[in-house]
Design a protein around this motif. Structure first.
Motif, mmCIF file in Angstrom:
data_model
loop_
_atom_site.group_PDB
_atom_site.id
_atom_site.type_symbol
_atom_site.label_atom_id
_atom_site.label_comp_id
_atom_site.label_asym_id
_atom_site.label_seq_id
_atom_site.Cartn_x
_atom_site.Cartn_y
_atom_site.Cartn_z
ATOM 1 N N GLU A 1 0.817 -1.217 0.000
ATOM 2 C CA GLU A 1 0.000 0.000 0.000
ATOM 3 C C GLU A 1 0.850 1.265 0.000
ATOM 4 O O GLU A 1 0.496 2.258 -0.644
ATOM 5 C CB GLU A 1 -0.913 0.026 1.237
ATOM 6 C CG GLU A 1 -2.057 -0.985 1.211
ATOM 7 C CD GLU A 1 -1.646 -2.366 1.696
ATOM 8 O OE1 GLU A 1 -2.514 -3.241 1.787
ATOM 9 O OE2 GLU A 1 -0.413 -2.567 1.977
ATOM 10 N N ASN A 2 1.966 1.239 0.694
ATOM 11 C CA ASN A 2 2.740 2.470 0.901
ATOM 12 C C ASN A 2 3.986 2.586 0.029
ATOM 13 O O ASN A 2 4.675 3.625 0.052
ATOM 14 C CB ASN A 2 3.163 2.553 2.378
ATOM 15 C CG ASN A 2 1.958 2.683 3.299
ATOM 16 O OD1 ASN A 2 0.987 3.372 2.971
ATOM 17 N ND2 ASN A 2 2.008 1.996 4.435
ATOM 18 N N ALA A 3 4.300 1.569 -0.725
ATOM 19 C CA ALA A 3 5.524 1.582 -1.529
ATOM 20 C C ALA A 3 5.459 2.668 -2.600
ATOM 21 O O ALA A 3 4.404 2.929 -3.189
ATOM 22 C CB ALA A 3 5.738 0.224 -2.179
ATOM 23 N N LEU A 4 6.599 3.297 -2.841
ATOM 24 C CA LEU A 4 6.699 4.211 -3.974
ATOM 25 C C LEU A 4 6.637 3.416 -5.276
ATOM 26 O O LEU A 4 6.894 2.208 -5.291
ATOM 27 C CB LEU A 4 8.010 4.990 -3.895
ATOM 28 C CG LEU A 4 8.200 5.866 -2.642
ATOM 29 C CD1 LEU A 4 9.598 6.473 -2.631
ATOM 30 C CD2 LEU A 4 7.138 6.948 -2.575
ATOM 31 N N ASP A 5 6.327 4.096 -6.362
ATOM 32 C CA ASP A 5 6.178 3.391 -7.647
ATOM 33 C C ASP A 5 7.421 2.580 -7.982
ATOM 34 O O ASP A 5 7.332 1.422 -8.395
ATOM 35 C CB ASP A 5 5.892 4.392 -8.772
ATOM 36 C CG ASP A 5 4.526 5.030 -8.648
ATOM 37 O OD1 ASP A 5 3.713 4.548 -7.847
ATOM 38 O OD2 ASP A 5 4.277 6.028 -9.369
ATOM 39 N N TRP A 6 8.592 3.211 -7.826
ATOM 40 C CA TRP A 6 9.813 2.510 -8.220
ATOM 41 C C TRP A 6 10.121 1.353 -7.273
ATOM 42 O O TRP A 6 10.696 0.333 -7.690
ATOM 43 C CB TRP A 6 10.997 3.484 -8.313
ATOM 44 C CG TRP A 6 11.439 4.109 -7.013
ATOM 45 C CD1 TRP A 6 11.026 5.281 -6.480
ATOM 46 C CD2 TRP A 6 12.409 3.566 -6.108
ATOM 47 N NE1 TRP A 6 11.662 5.519 -5.285
ATOM 48 C CE2 TRP A 6 12.528 4.486 -5.044
ATOM 49 C CE3 TRP A 6 13.195 2.413 -6.104
ATOM 50 C CZ2 TRP A 6 13.392 4.266 -3.963
ATOM 51 C CZ3 TRP A 6 14.062 2.208 -5.027
ATOM 52 C CH2 TRP A 6 14.150 3.122 -3.980
ATOM 53 N N GLN A 7 9.747 1.478 -6.001
ATOM 54 C CA GLN A 7 9.936 0.367 -5.070
ATOM 55 C C GLN A 7 9.027 -0.805 -5.428
ATOM 56 O O GLN A 7 9.438 -1.974 -5.392
ATOM 57 C CB GLN A 7 9.650 0.837 -3.647
ATOM 58 C CG GLN A 7 10.646 1.858 -3.120
ATOM 59 C CD GLN A 7 10.226 2.456 -1.780
ATOM 60 O OE1 GLN A 7 9.031 2.497 -1.448
ATOM 61 N NE2 GLN A 7 11.206 2.934 -1.019
ATOM 62 N N LEU A 8 7.807 -0.480 -5.803
ATOM 63 C CA LEU A 8 6.863 -1.519 -6.217
ATOM 64 C C LEU A 8 7.365 -2.222 -7.479
ATOM 65 O O LEU A 8 7.328 -3.450 -7.585
ATOM 66 C CB LEU A 8 5.486 -0.885 -6.466
ATOM 67 C CG LEU A 8 4.310 -1.850 -6.625
ATOM 68 C CD1 LEU A 8 4.091 -2.654 -5.348
ATOM 69 C CD2 LEU A 8 3.036 -1.076 -6.981
ATOM 70 N N HIS A 9 7.859 -1.424 -8.415
ATOM 71 C CA HIS A 9 8.400 -2.002 -9.647
ATOM 72 C C HIS A 9 9.571 -2.934 -9.355
ATOM 73 O O HIS A 9 9.655 -4.042 -9.895
ATOM 74 C CB HIS A 9 8.860 -0.880 -10.597
ATOM 75 C CG HIS A 9 9.611 -1.368 -11.787
ATOM 76 N ND1 HIS A 9 10.982 -1.331 -11.858
ATOM 77 C CD2 HIS A 9 9.182 -1.920 -12.954
ATOM 78 C CE1 HIS A 9 11.378 -1.827 -13.022
ATOM 79 N NE2 HIS A 9 10.311 -2.183 -13.706
#
Length: 795
Positions: A23-31
């Motif tokens: 839920e809280n991850a930044l876009d690049w962290q999620l990627h």
């Protein structure tokens, strides 16, 4: 992959790497973590596939460019987990759409690099043992911004948030020797996931690093710059895609780059073969190498050099090289066929230069034995006039030479490489280019893909694009065409939303979307398109053009940083846009939009939304084109010349369903010797007033001196008097203008009958099966590489 296992893996990675949640991850962290979880899932298949590729005959594809684009969505689709991953993210209020902020892997400049990417996709899907080899540039093709109408370049640090789709293979590093330095080539392996198969191809990209990257003594002596000089010099080699080679240092760096990845790839192949088979005696039985244009041709003398170092005599090494190498020609234009000054080659890689001279001497001896006279030999020998002609060396040594479209190959045989064809007719083949329907339809146009699958009853077209022919029966079905029109409207709205976000410009999806997207180069004739818009603008103003269907002209293109005339064309398009977009009489009929930072991800949106595909290169200059295929596949008509793959598009879809204009190759051969564009400018009032806009000072070219490239007056001069090495109107822009406008207006008028126009678009889509890169790769595999799917080995 089981969804629950993926969900746990994703949550675990986010916690361990970034101490965060889905839920809280930044876009690049999620990627990063989505990609890493999938990489872990495919890792066993990747390892097994690499082993299978090495167990028998395999092909290596050497290319200076691999324009891969953003990997995550394509990889998830090919791995068969796209929907599952999307479901997991939705449970946490996230979406794969958020990952569109992630950088493209823009390690290519245009069609050549994108073709290489499509080929790897097709080979993986077809289970073929083909692997790519190139350079892992730190900065890919530059990011483009339009500032005050001018292109401005910014560094494209595509790995700033990491590169989860690559694996560093330190154990396979290779030392590369130049005359003045030794650098280490460290490979990074990028998996190429086959669709509907366990086969995973491989793209090995070499990164340049220093052997000794820090001089501690110099640092202690206060020479902080000198302490890292070797590190910087080494890393410069893989720092930037296509460094500006207008200077001697730029040329030297370009040559270093080409030798760097070619030598590393050859060394990699030799080492792996020896490790498996014990000797190199049967190397040619197990290995074939495709040279994608002239950039990797230096691999030929390098392989011979390495084989001689392994104990083989020159003649044996040469024969092995002849059986291993094949060369793809991508252009007929002399300025694009690489020639290196002998002094430069000798100064940078003297050991390799020795073998280049030996190849040249062997060629001369061969030609004398054929009874050729000295003058004819000198005209085509690989080394002549103090320069090394890389194309000639490739043709002489390679087993096969291929063009990339039927008309291109015929021009090579009859004109550009005529003497070589007469020498070795059995070596020449045609391999019309193709595109992967996975990325260029199934992924980027899910709405149209769903309709195709529903009408066919299954999704088999994703690996057999010829299935689209079955849909031609719906060309007169008003319900199907109505749904097709609605899908096109949806894609146009999506593009309008993207342009609003990307460029701050609002466009009307109810207008015709007339789209020209490709590298900015004079032969691609964006200037012709620009001049046609001025022509139409004046026609609307004076009433000679009536009942014009509102049209949005959309451009996407990058100019090489040092190509001032191309940059002037970008500026001109902006000036034309200001004029037509603000004129009360035309603003609801004409709109000109230049999309900033055109790349693969932008192309995925543009090709789906186009009504009209602009393919307007001067006949005989575009080797093939692949953008024309992407737009056709997504249901656009081609407005184009009889050039490159346009010829075959018309053959497949019918000229009645496209808009062909302009002088053809054979006509230009008769026209150009006596052609005087000034006569047209002076005698034709409409053409004259169009070109006058380049010199009447109403358009702002930024104050560039009128006699310098980059000014609108110099553009005018290039068309009327010639400039640099160009003859007047070298690309026949003025000559084709009226024919082009007539075709444009005919297309514009036809659009009024929405169903009839949709029928043309539909039949283009149905006829696109030939242009799958799957077909192209099968042809290469059977007729050049002689490789078979790994799944069939031993059968």
């Amino acid at each position: 992959m089981d969804k629950s296992i993926f969900a746990k893996a994703l949550e675990s990675q986010l916690r361990s790497k970034y101490n965060t949640t889905v839920e809280n991850a930044l876009d690049w962290q999620l990627h990063e973590c989505v990609s890493s979880a999938v990489m872990e899932h495919i890792s066993p298949n990747h390892a097994q596939s690499l082993e299978k590729h090495l167990s028998g005959r395999r092909a290596m594809y050497l290319s200076m460019e691999f324009l891969m684009g953003r990997a995550v969505h394509n990889n998830l689709m090919c791995a068969g987990v796209y929907e599952d991953v999307e479901d997991v993210l939705k449970q946490h209020g996230r979406s794969l759409g958020e990952l569109e902020t992630i950088e493209d892997a823009a390690l290519g400049n245009g069609g050549l690099g994108r073709l290489a990417a499509c080929f790897l996709d097709s080979a993986a899907t077809l289970d073929l043992p083909l692997d790519g080899y190139g350079i892992r540039y730190k900065y890919g093709l530059f990011k483009q911004k339009i500032v005050d109408g001018f292109q401005k370049e910014e560094a494209d640090n595509w790995t700033k948030y990491g590169d989860p789709w690559s694996v560093r293979c330190q154990q396979d590093a290779v030392n590369i020797q130049y005359a003045d330095m030794t650098v280490r080539a460290v490979p990074y392996d990028m998996p190429i996931i086959g669709y509907g198969t366990d086969n995973v191809g491989n793209l090995r990209l070499w990164q340049a690093e220093a052997v000794d990257d820090f001089d501690f003594n110099k640092f202690n002596d206060g020479d902080y710059t000198g302490a890292q000089a070797k590190k910087n010099a080494a890393e410069d080699i893989s720092r930037v895609l296509y460094p500006n080679d207008n200077t001697s240092e730029g040329k030297k760096l370009r040559l270093r780059q080409e030798y760097f990845f070619s030598a590393a790839s050859v060394a990699d192949a030799i080492r792996k073969h020896k490790a498996r088979f014990g000797s190199l005696d049967e190397l040619e039985k197990y290995l074939t190498i495709q040279l994608n244009d002239t950039h990797p041709v230096i691999a030929i003398p390098e392989l011979i050099r390495q084989l001689v170092c392994e104990g083989y005599d020159f003649e044996t090494a040469f024969e092995k090289a002849h059986k291993i190498f094949n060369y793809t020609n991508h252009t007929i234009m002399a300025e694009a066929l690489e020639k290196w000054d002998c002094s430069l080659v000798e100064s940078v890689i003297p050991k390799v230069y020795t073998y280049i001279l030996m190849i040249n001497e062997r060629f001369i001896r061969d030609m004398y034995s054929k009874g050729m006279d000295k003058k004819d030999i000198a005209a085509i020998q690989p080394v002549a006039g103090g320069r090394v002609n890389m194309a000639y060396m490739a043709i002489y040594v390679s087993s096969y030479i291929n063009g990339v479209a039927e008309i291109h190959t015929e021009i090579l045989k009859k004109d550009a490489l005529k003497k070589w064809y007469e020498l070795y007719p059995e070596r020449f083949q045609n391999k019309t280019n193709g595109i992967t329907q996975r990325r260029w339809l199934a992924l980027c146009n899910k709405e149209l893909s769903a309709l195709i699958t529903r009408l066919l009853g299954d999704s088999g077209w994703i690996t057999d694009l010829d299935r689209l022919k079955e849909l031609a029966k719906y060309a007169d079905d008003e319900n199907v065409l109505g749904e097709f029109i609605r899908i096109k409207k949806t894609k146009k709205q999506q593009l309008a939303d993207f342009i609003k976000q990307n460029d701050g410009i609002e466009i009307n999806p109810d207008t015709i979307f007339d789209i020209q997207i490709k590298r900015l180069h004079e032969y691609k004739r964006q200037l012709l398109n620009a001049l046609s818009i001025i022509y139409i603008y004046y026609g609307i103003k004076d009433g000679s053009i009536r009942d014009f269907t509102p049209t949005t002209f959309i451009f996407g293109a990058k100019s090489a940083p040092g190509y001032r005339r191309a940059k002037a064309i970008i500026k001109l398009l902006g000036e034309i846009g200001k004029m037509v977009n603000s004129d009360e009489q035309t603003k609801d009929l004409l709109k000109v939009v230049f999309v900033q930072n055109y790349n693969v991800s932008a192309a995925e949106k543009l090709v789906c939304a186009a009504d009209v595909s602009e393919q307007i290169s001067t006949a005989g200059t575009e080797a093939s084109g692949t953008g024309n295929m992407k737009l056709m596949l997504n249901g656009a008509v081609t407005l184009g010349t009889y050039d490159g793959a346009n010829v075959e598009i018309v053959q497949e879809a019918g000229e009645e369903n496209n808009y062909i204009f302009g002088a053809r190759v054979e006509e230009l051969a008769d026209i150009m010797p006596d052609y005087d564009p000034r006569k047209l400018v002076f005698e034709n009032e409409k053409i004259g007033r169009v070109l006058e806009k380049l010199i009447d000072s109403n358009f702002d070219d930024g104050g560039v001196p009128s006699d310098q490239e980059g000014s609108f007056k110099e553009l005018y001069k290039a068309l009327t008097d010639g400039a640099s090495w160009h003859v007047p109107d070298h690309y026949y822009v003025v000559g084709d203008l009226e024919s082009y406008v007539a075709a444009k207006l005919r297309c514009n008028s036809d659009y009024k009958d929405k169903l009839a126009f949709a029928r043309k678009c539909w039949l283009n889509m149905c006829s696109a099966g030939k242009f799958s890169s799957d077909r192209t790769i099968r042809d290469y595999a059977q007729n050049i590489w002689k490789i078979v799917p790994v799944s069939k080995r031993g059968v």
